[in-house]
Structure formats: structure tokens, C-alpha cells
Design a protein around this motif. Structure first.
Motif, mmCIF file in Angstrom:
data_model
loop_
_atom_site.group_PDB
_atom_site.id
_atom_site.type_symbol
_atom_site.label_atom_id
_atom_site.label_comp_id
_atom_site.label_asym_id
_atom_site.label_seq_id
_atom_site.Cartn_x
_atom_site.Cartn_y
_atom_site.Cartn_z
ATOM 1 N N THR A 96 -13.188 36.572 -10.906
ATOM 2 C CA THR A 96 -12.417 35.326 -11.029
ATOM 3 C C THR A 96 -11.447 35.351 -12.219
ATOM 4 O O THR A 96 -11.655 36.076 -13.188
ATOM 5 N N TRP B 10 -8.830 33.201 -15.230
ATOM 6 C CA TRP B 10 -9.095 32.287 -16.338
ATOM 7 C C TRP B 10 -8.411 30.948 -16.161
ATOM 8 O O TRP B 10 -8.559 30.071 -16.997
ATOM 9 N N LYS C 210 -18.250 38.309 -12.018
ATOM 10 C CA LYS C 210 -17.545 38.886 -13.187
ATOM 11 C C LYS C 210 -16.427 37.903 -13.541
ATOM 12 O O LYS C 210 -15.361 37.919 -12.945
ATOM 13 N N GLU D 28 -12.350 37.672 -18.713
ATOM 14 C CA GLU D 28 -12.731 37.913 -20.110
ATOM 15 C C GLU D 28 -12.137 36.861 -21.060
ATOM 16 O O GLU D 28 -12.623 36.672 -22.163
ATOM 17 N N PHE E 32 -11.954 38.097 -4.603
ATOM 18 C CA PHE E 32 -11.157 38.201 -5.823
ATOM 19 C C PHE E 32 -10.107 37.110 -5.870
ATOM 20 O O PHE E 32 -9.426 36.840 -4.884
ATOM 21 N N GLY F 69 -6.854 36.369 -8.501
ATOM 22 C CA GLY F 69 -6.152 36.854 -9.686
ATOM 23 C C GLY F 69 -4.762 37.316 -9.308
ATOM 24 O O GLY F 69 -4.207 36.900 -8.287
ATOM 25 N N GLU F 70 -4.223 38.196 -10.135
ATOM 26 C CA GLU F 70 -2.842 38.638 -9.930
ATOM 27 C C GLU F 70 -2.720 39.554 -8.721
ATOM 28 O O GLU F 70 -3.640 40.303 -8.398
ATOM 29 N N THR G 84 -3.423 43.224 -9.479
ATOM 30 C CA THR G 84 -4.859 43.517 -9.613
ATOM 31 C C THR G 84 -5.498 43.578 -8.233
ATOM 32 O O THR G 84 -6.330 44.449 -7.956
ATOM 33 N N LEU H 36 -4.203 35.524 -4.379
ATOM 34 C CA LEU H 36 -3.351 36.160 -5.379
ATOM 35 C C LEU H 36 -2.260 35.218 -5.916
ATOM 36 O O LEU H 36 -2.398 34.013 -5.832
ATOM 37 N N CYS I 220 -1.960 28.592 -9.676
ATOM 38 C CA CYS I 220 -1.456 29.514 -8.643
ATOM 39 C C CYS I 220 -0.535 28.810 -7.661
ATOM 40 O O CYS I 220 0.428 29.391 -7.175
ATOM 41 N N GLU J 265 6.301 35.683 -10.942
ATOM 42 C CA GLU J 265 5.384 34.615 -11.337
ATOM 43 C C GLU J 265 5.301 34.553 -12.862
ATOM 44 O O GLU J 265 4.888 35.522 -13.503
ATOM 45 N N PHE K 201 -8.017 27.858 2.698
ATOM 46 C CA PHE K 201 -7.250 28.026 1.463
ATOM 47 C C PHE K 201 -6.850 29.485 1.331
ATOM 48 O O PHE K 201 -7.687 30.381 1.444
HETATM 49 P P1 NAD Z 1 -6.014 39.063 -13.365
HETATM 50 O O1 NAD Z 1 -5.681 39.723 -12.089
HETATM 51 O O2 NAD Z 1 -5.464 39.638 -14.609
HETATM 52 O O3 NAD Z 1 -7.587 38.992 -13.586
HETATM 53 C C1 NAD Z 1 -8.438 38.344 -12.669
HETATM 54 C C2 NAD Z 1 -9.822 38.962 -12.768
HETATM 55 O O4 NAD Z 1 -9.763 40.310 -12.331
HETATM 56 C C3 NAD Z 1 -10.392 38.998 -14.181
HETATM 57 O O5 NAD Z 1 -11.777 38.706 -14.124
HETATM 58 C C4 NAD Z 1 -10.170 40.442 -14.589
HETATM 59 O O6 NAD Z 1 -11.074 40.907 -15.570
HETATM 60 C C5 NAD Z 1 -10.404 41.154 -13.271
HETATM 61 N N1 NAD Z 1 -9.793 42.491 -13.162
HETATM 62 C C6 NAD Z 1 -8.671 42.962 -13.766
HETATM 63 N N2 NAD Z 1 -8.472 44.249 -13.418
HETATM 64 C C7 NAD Z 1 -9.479 44.600 -12.580
HETATM 65 C C8 NAD Z 1 -9.817 45.804 -11.896
HETATM 66 N N3 NAD Z 1 -9.094 46.910 -11.993
HETATM 67 N N4 NAD Z 1 -10.924 45.811 -11.099
HETATM 68 C C9 NAD Z 1 -11.672 44.694 -10.966
HETATM 69 N N5 NAD Z 1 -11.403 43.537 -11.622
HETATM 70 C C10 NAD Z 1 -10.309 43.479 -12.418
HETATM 71 O O7 NAD Z 1 -5.572 37.534 -13.184
HETATM 72 P P2 NAD Z 1 -5.573 36.406 -14.294
HETATM 73 O O8 NAD Z 1 -4.460 36.681 -15.253
HETATM 74 O O9 NAD Z 1 -6.958 36.209 -14.799
HETATM 75 O O10 NAD Z 1 -5.226 35.111 -13.414
HETATM 76 C C11 NAD Z 1 -3.952 34.673 -13.142
HETATM 77 C C12 NAD Z 1 -3.520 35.090 -11.748
HETATM 78 O O11 NAD Z 1 -4.437 34.572 -10.773
HETATM 79 C C13 NAD Z 1 -2.170 34.538 -11.341
HETATM 80 O O12 NAD Z 1 -1.442 35.541 -10.697
HETATM 81 C C14 NAD Z 1 -2.512 33.428 -10.365
HETATM 82 O O13 NAD Z 1 -1.498 33.105 -9.454
HETATM 83 C C15 NAD Z 1 -3.703 33.993 -9.695
HETATM 84 N N6 NAD Z 1 -4.492 32.929 -9.048
HETATM 85 C C16 NAD Z 1 -4.491 32.864 -7.696
HETATM 86 C C17 NAD Z 1 -5.190 31.840 -7.055
HETATM 87 C C18 NAD Z 1 -5.213 31.740 -5.554
HETATM 88 O O14 NAD Z 1 -6.083 31.052 -5.055
HETATM 89 N N7 NAD Z 1 -4.333 32.381 -4.839
HETATM 90 C C19 NAD Z 1 -5.897 30.909 -7.811
HETATM 91 C C20 NAD Z 1 -5.877 31.024 -9.209
HETATM 92 C C21 NAD Z 1 -5.170 32.047 -9.813
#
Ligand code: NAD
Length: 505
Positions: A164, A166, A190, A193, A241, A243-244, A247, A266, A299, A397, A463
Motif C-alpha cells: 500500500t 502513503w 507491507k 515506509e 498493489f 501505488g505508482e 512500481t 496505479l 490518486c 502525475e 474501483f
Molecule cells: P509507490 O509506488 O512509491 O509505493 C507504493 C508501495 O509500493 C510502498 O509500500 C512501497 O514500499 C512499495 N514498493 C515500492 N517499490 C516496490 C517494489 N519494487 N516491489 C514491491 N513493492 C514496492 O507509491 P507511493 O508514492 O507510495 O504512492 C503514490 C502513488 O500511488 C501515486 O502514483 C498514486 O496515484 C497512487 N495511488 C493510486 C491509487 C489507486 O487506487 N489507483 C490510490 C492511491 C494512490
């Protein structure tokens, strides 16, 4: 509001917190290696506490515990007993809303008025999935003449890994943990951080709810180590997952060797289109809320606003006035509307985008950060005026309180601009013309579109995003497709023909 809540609100200060551990097999433990990392407060940039850092060894311990729990009592538990636990978690979250909202605001810089709402929603995630599993997680049956009945059952996968971000930590963690547990899986979470505090609160709550040991585990640590180990682990059946986008792409590649199922939520660069016949005031409220709530670290933020030529100047003037008046301040102050960004590095990234906007030819209009909060990672609410969609600031973004303002003339142009981007998470359309509202909503490429509405969401809907914003959908019964596996059972109820190979003539 109860007096008790008011009292606790008044006491909130930027306290140092106790150091936190990993939660593995029903125990709060230091990592085997004894490694730790620092967790900082975005309002002061001072250390809040130190966090036990898990790596592959700790991930392996957590997965082993989760596997044992799945093969043990959790896997064979009756549905009604499992749902009691899920509802109990919801009740315990409700009891701790104020504490969780506080920790979340302290850790992320999100204004406490907003983290309170997110936390209440987190409890509802558990209650909702308790109801959904009991009413909507069912198979189908296919009677075939008088010969067969085929029926399906939906089984949990086993150990699932949840990774997840932050930006809305507790809400997004529970958004995954609730359906994963309710459908009968066991979990290794996980958390990001940069926002570890509320994940341990969830572990405490689940511990208090009395779930069998190993059903839920939290391994803190970095993406490249803890996250990657979870993705690579052969006993983890699926990774959900958020995140970005970059990633997500790495995780899909890394999960290939162990053939994991993945769900990807994402990034986004969502358009909000205001036509000249729109309800001006409501469109304005929604536009401002949609980019500046959650500090712009959202997001589904409407980071591109598309204004029809006739109303553009008036709308921009109104936006400028709002931007000047948004209350910037301490995230623990209930009247704060915009807090500091989660960390220095992200703050620098957002600032660089604002510089880039100037180089690309935008006029930049910003609110003012009060002098007394300058120690925090504050980026004021920012408008990038005279933007064109081909600029990097309209394509990438930024994930902060920054909105590009783009002019358009026709419906076709609005749709083309809205779609000319790699992302497809959300979109918003404001018009009083019903036909146009539907037509444009259907033409904009996104997983979720709101017409004449801000980002309000019923938990039953799917979603997720299209294009580079995601793969798959969670939410509602759509989460079942991810967290369970269908099995079909063919039962003969008559004597159908069976070919007789090898019979003596
Ligand atoms: P991030 O991708 O940097 O990190 C997200 C998670 O992935 C963290 O827990 C991180 O430690 C983990 N991670 C990083 N590298 C990894 C790897 N190689 N293997 C496994 N895990 C790994 O994202 P962020 O900066 O924490 O969050 C912001 C991003 O999340 C933005 O792009 C946002 O748009 C996106 N987001 C999307 C939604 C959605 O529902 N589509 C919702 C919230 C946030």
C-alpha cells in the motif's frame, strides 16, 4: 460531537511516538536483523519514532505464519465465526477513530478533519465486506438436462500480499485487508515506509479482536527489499498493489516467476471538464475540493481542469480567490484544509514541477504559506494557468496541490484533451445538459467518471482505472474476483454415456 472527542482534539500535539515493531504470527517483534528506519513528521521534519525494518527473512517468517494460519483454523472456520471477527474489527476501529485519525495526520500531514472521515470509512470497509461475503459471495449452478448439475464454489487463495501507498494509508490498507480476510485469505501487509503508524494500529486492533495468530501480519520496510521479497515469495498467491504506475510495472515483472495473480491500482492525471452551462458554484466547489483535499496527494485528483472558453475567465477568477483563502496549517488543527506534503523528497519533486510549469509557459498562481509553519513540507495551493495539454505538467502525475487549467471550445475538443494522456483513472464532467453529460462521460477514457458530482463513492461499485492507471478492479463484489478462485464441480445425476475404451469386442 461528544465532549470526549472534543477533549482529545484539544490535547493533540506533535508528540514523539513509541518505536514500532513488525507484527508476525500474532506478536509484535523486532526484525531478526534488528534493522530500523526513521519515521519523520511532515509538519516539523523531526523524527516521530523508529520503525523495525523487515527484509526477506522477516517476510518469509510472516508468510510462513500466514500459510500455517490458512491451513489451520482460519481456513476451516465457519463463515459466521469469521464474520464475527470482521465485524469486531470494524467496532474496534470505531472506538479508536480519534486516535487513528491523529496518528494518520501526524504521520502523513493530511488534515485531521479529513483523516477522521477516512478512518470512519475504514471501519465501514470491514462492515461492508462482512455483509457482502454473506450475501454476494455465492456460486452458480448449471443444470444440464437430467444428466448433470454443474456448480461453482469460490475459494480463498491462501496467503495474499498487500502493498500500500502513503497517501491515505489506513483507508487503503483496510480497503484491501477487509475483503482479503472476509473471503477467508490470510494476509501479509507491507505498508508504505513513509506512513507506518496506522498499520500498527490496525495490527493492534486485529490482535485485540482475537483473530488466530498468523492470519494478519505486518512487515514494515522498503519497497525494493520487503516489498520485493513479498512479491517474489512462492507461497504468496496474489499481490494487491496500490501505488505508482512504474512500481506496478516492476511488481508485475517480478511476480512472473512465481505466476502470481496481481491487482494494480496505479497513478492518475484525471480531467475535470466544466462546460459553460454547468452549475458554476457547485462545479467550483468540486474542482477546488477535488485537487486540494488530501493535500493534492490523491490518486483521483482532478489535476487537469478543462474550462469552456465562455466561462474560463470567470472560473479562473473564482479559483484564484479560493486558492488565496484555503486554510494552510497544522494538520492537527481541525480547521486546517491543506497540510504539508508527506516528505521532503516529495515536496522537492512537486516544487520542481512548479518551476517546470513556468519554463513551459504557465502563469503560476499560488496561495501563501504562513510564516509560522515554514518548517513543514508545505506547497501552497497552486494553479497553472494558460496550460496546454502537451506540457509535461499536464501529462505527468505531480501528486500535490497543483492543478493545470486548460481552455477548450467544443465537446469534441474537451474529450480529445481529456483522453490525450497515458492515465485513465477518473474523470469529472460538469454540465446541465443531460445528453452531453452522458455522451462525454462515455467518451472519456477512465475507470470512473462522475457527472455533476465530486468524488463520492458507493462501496458496491468497481474501483480502478484503465490505461496506465491500473489493471483489474476491486470494490464491491469485484474484489471477490481477485481474492477468490472459482472451482466448478460437475455432478452426474443420471447415467450419461461414458466411452468404453479397451473393452473386449
Ligand atoms: P509507490 O509506488 O512509491 O509505493 C507504493 C508501495 O509500493 C510502498 O509500500 C512501497 O514500499 C512499495 N514498493 C515500492 N517499490 C516496490 C517494489 N519494487 N516491489 C514491491 N513493492 C514496492 O507509491 P507511493 O508514492 O507510495 O504512492 C503514490 C502513488 O500511488 C501515486 O502514483 C498514486 O496515484 C497512487 N495511488 C493510486 C491509487 C489507486 O487506487 N489507483 C490510490 C492511491 C494512490
Amino acid at each position: 460531537m461528544s465532549t470526549q472527542v472534543q477533549d482529545t482534539q484539544e490535547k493533540r500535539v506533535h508528540d514523539r511516538q513509541e518505536d514500532i515493531k513488525l507484527y508476525i504470527n500474532g506478536r509484535f517483534v523486532e526484525g531478526t536483523s534488528g534493522l530500523t528506519f526513521e519515521n519523520r513528521n511532515p509538519f516539523t521534519n523531526e523524527v516521530i519514532n523508529s520503525i523495525a525494518e523487515g527484509r526477506s527473512e522477516e517476510v518469509d517468517q510472516a508468510v510462513t505464519a500466514a500459510k500455517r494460519a490458512f491451513e489451520g483454523s482460519w481456513g476451516s472456520m465457519k463463515l459466521s465465526a469469521r464474520m464475527k471477527y470482521i465485524n469486531r474489527i470494524a467496532d474496534l476501529i470505531d472506538e479508536e477513530v480519534e486516535e487513528i485519525a491523529y496518528l494518520e495526520a501526524l504521520d502523513t500531514g493530511l488534515p485531521i478533519a479529513q483523516t477522521r472521515k477516512m478512518t470512519a470509512r475504514a471501519a465501514e470497509n470491514f462492515r461492508f465486506y462482512a455483509r457482502m461475503v454473506q450475501t454476494k459471495l455465492h456460486g452458480e449452478s448449471y443444470p444440464v438436462d437430467d444428466e448433470f448439475i454443474n456448480y461453482t464454489v469460490y475459494n480463498p487463495l491462501g496467503v495474499v500480499g498487500l502493498i500500500t501507498p502513503w497517501n491515505a494509508p489506513f483507508m487503503l490498507e483496510t480497503w484491501k485487508v477487509a475483503p482479503a480476510l472476509a473471503t477467508g485469505n490470510t494476509v501479509v501487509l507491507k505498508p508504505a515506509e513513509l506512513s507506518p503508524l496506522s498499520a500498527n494500529k490496525l495490527a493492534e486492533i486485529i490482535h485485540k479482536a482475537g483473530l488466530p495468530e498468523g492470519v494478519f501480519n505486518v512487515v514494515h520496510g522498503f519497497g525494493e527489499t520487503a516489498g520485493a521479497s513479498l512479491v517474489a515469495h512462492p507461497d504468496v498467491k496474489a499481490i494487491s498493489f496500490t501505488g505508482e504506475t512504474t512500481t506496478g510495472s516492476i511488481i508485475i515483472k517480478n511476480s512472473a516467476d512465481s505466476l502470481k495473480k496481481t491487482s494494480m491500482e496505479l497513478g492518475g492525471k484525471s480531467p475535470l471538464i466544466v462546460f459553460d452551462d454547468a452549475d458554476f458554484d457547485r462545479a467550483l466547489d468540486a474542482t477546488v475540493w477535488g485537487i486540494f483535499s488530501f493535500n493534492g496527494e490523491r490518486c483521483t485528483a482532478n489535476s487537469r481542469v478543462l474550462l469552456q472558453k465562455n466561462i474560463k475567465d470567470r472560473f479562473v477568477e473564482a479559483l484564484k480567490e479560493r486558492v488565496a483563502n484555503i486554510k494552510i496549517g497544522d494538520p492537527l488543527d481541525p480547521s486546517t484544509q491543506l497540510g504539508p506534503l508527506v516528505e521532503k523528497e516529495h515536496y522537492n519533486k512537486v516544487k520542481q514541477y512548479i518551476e517546470l510549469a513556468k519554463e513551459e509557459g504557465c502563469e503560476v498562481v499560488q496561495g501563501t504559506v504562513p510564516e509560522d509553519v515554514k518548517a513543514g513540507n508545505f506547497v501552497p495551493p497552486t494553479l497553472l494557468l494558460n496550460a496546454t495539454n502537451d506540457m509535461r505538467v499536464c501529462q505527468e502525475e505531480i501528486f500535490g496541490p497543483v492543478m493545470s487549467v486548460i481552455e477548450f471550445e467544443t465537446d469534441e475538443e474537451a474529450i480529445a484533451v481529456a483522453n490525450d494522456v497515458r492515465y485513465g483513472l477518473a474523470g469529472y464532467v460538469w454540465t446541465k445538459d443531460l445528453k452531453r453529460g452522458h455522451r462525454v462521460a462515455q467518451a472519456v477514457e477512465a475507470g470512473m467518471i462522475w457527472v455533476n458530482a465530486q468524488n463520492v463513492r458507493d462501496l458496491r461499485i468497481p474501483f480502478g482505472g484503465s490505461k496506465d492507471s491500473g489493471i483489474g478492479r476491486e470494490g464491491g463484489h469485484y474484489a471477490f474476483e481477485f481474492y477468490t478462485e472459482p472451482k466448478v464441480i460437475h455432478v452426474a445425476i443420471g447415467d450419461h454415456h461414458i466411452p468404453q475404451f479397451g473393452m473386449k469386442k
